[in-house]
Design an enzyme around this catalytic site. Structure first.
Site, PDB file in Angstrom:
ATOM      1  N   ASP A 171     -42.708 -21.931  49.572  1.00 40.50           N
ATOM      2  CA  ASP A 171     -41.334 -21.439  49.590  1.00 40.50           C
ATOM      3  C   ASP A 171     -41.177 -20.366  48.519  1.00 40.50           C
ATOM      4  O   ASP A 171     -41.841 -20.414  47.485  1.00 40.50           O
ATOM      5  CB  ASP A 171     -40.347 -22.579  49.324  1.00 40.50           C
ATOM      6  CG  ASP A 171     -40.177 -23.511  50.507  1.00 40.50           C
ATOM      7  OD1 ASP A 171     -40.410 -23.082  51.655  1.00 40.50           O
ATOM      8  OD2 ASP A 171     -39.785 -24.670  50.291  1.00 40.50           O
ATOM      9  N   ASP A 175     -38.565 -21.033  57.650  1.00 37.27           N
ATOM     10  CA  ASP A 175     -37.295 -21.766  57.624  1.00 37.27           C
ATOM     11  C   ASP A 175     -36.158 -20.888  58.144  1.00 37.27           C
ATOM     12  O   ASP A 175     -35.282 -21.355  58.881  1.00 37.27           O
ATOM     13  CB  ASP A 175     -36.957 -22.212  56.199  1.00 37.27           C
ATOM     14  CG  ASP A 175     -37.995 -23.136  55.599  1.00 37.27           C
ATOM     15  OD1 ASP A 175     -38.661 -23.876  56.343  1.00 37.27           O
ATOM     16  OD2 ASP A 175     -38.131 -23.116  54.355  1.00 37.27           O
TER      17      ASP A 175
END
Length: 169
Positions: free
Chosen positions: A123, A141
């Protein structure tokens, strides 16, 4: 008798490849240029910040000993399989839904690759306001969320078409 692929939603699978390439390239760039926990401000309220997510969304179940890696991998495989069937059953003309499915499949596969290869999801997108930071996320995402929003939007955009079609059947 099977339908020709070009007449089904599978015609939109090229978008899965686009999502995978963008997601993979962005994560590789982060892995090659950042150390874990490093932050680089870009504009106000937006940083690049290398984080590892061992769980699911919002680090759900991240601290549960490793079994969740396989659990979330299984969920991703199941979602991809279901969406591929839905794409096959839909017409290639149902653009919004098929693009949404392709975005979700690409995002799910991008995060699945991370889980299987690294044991965590990379991330790096960090939005914040003042001292409050939204949970760090990645392009996969983002594509999953945009795809889900498109499905909801499609449900609101064409209810008249659906009721007219069901009356004619």
């Amino acid at each position: 008798m099977s339908k020709p692929i070009c007449s089904t939603g599978l015609r939109w699978l090229w978008l899965v490849v686009v999502v995978l390439v963008l997601d993979f390239a962005s994560k590789q760039w982060i892995l090659g240029n950042f150390v874990l926990g490093q932050s680089q401000p870009l504009i106000p309220s937006f940083n690049l910040f290398y984080a590892r997510n061992y769980g699911a969304a919002f680090s759900f179940l991240a601290d549960h000993g490793g079994w969740q890696r396989w659990f979330f991998a299984g969920i991703a495989v199941a979602i991809v399989a279901v969406l591929l069937v839905m794409m096959y059953r839909s017409s290639a003309q149902q653009k919004l839904n098929n693009i949404a499915y392709a975005f979700i499949i690409g995002g799910a596969l991008g995060n699945l690759f991370d889980r299987l290869w690294h044991g965590f999801v990379v991330d790096f997108i960090d939005f914040y306001v003042g001292d409050w930071h939204y949970p760090t996320f990645n392009l996969a995402d983002s594509f999953i969320c945009v795809g889900a929003a498109m499905i909801v939007l499609e449900g609101f955009l064409s209810p008249a078409n659906k009721s007219a079609k069901s009356k004619g059947e």
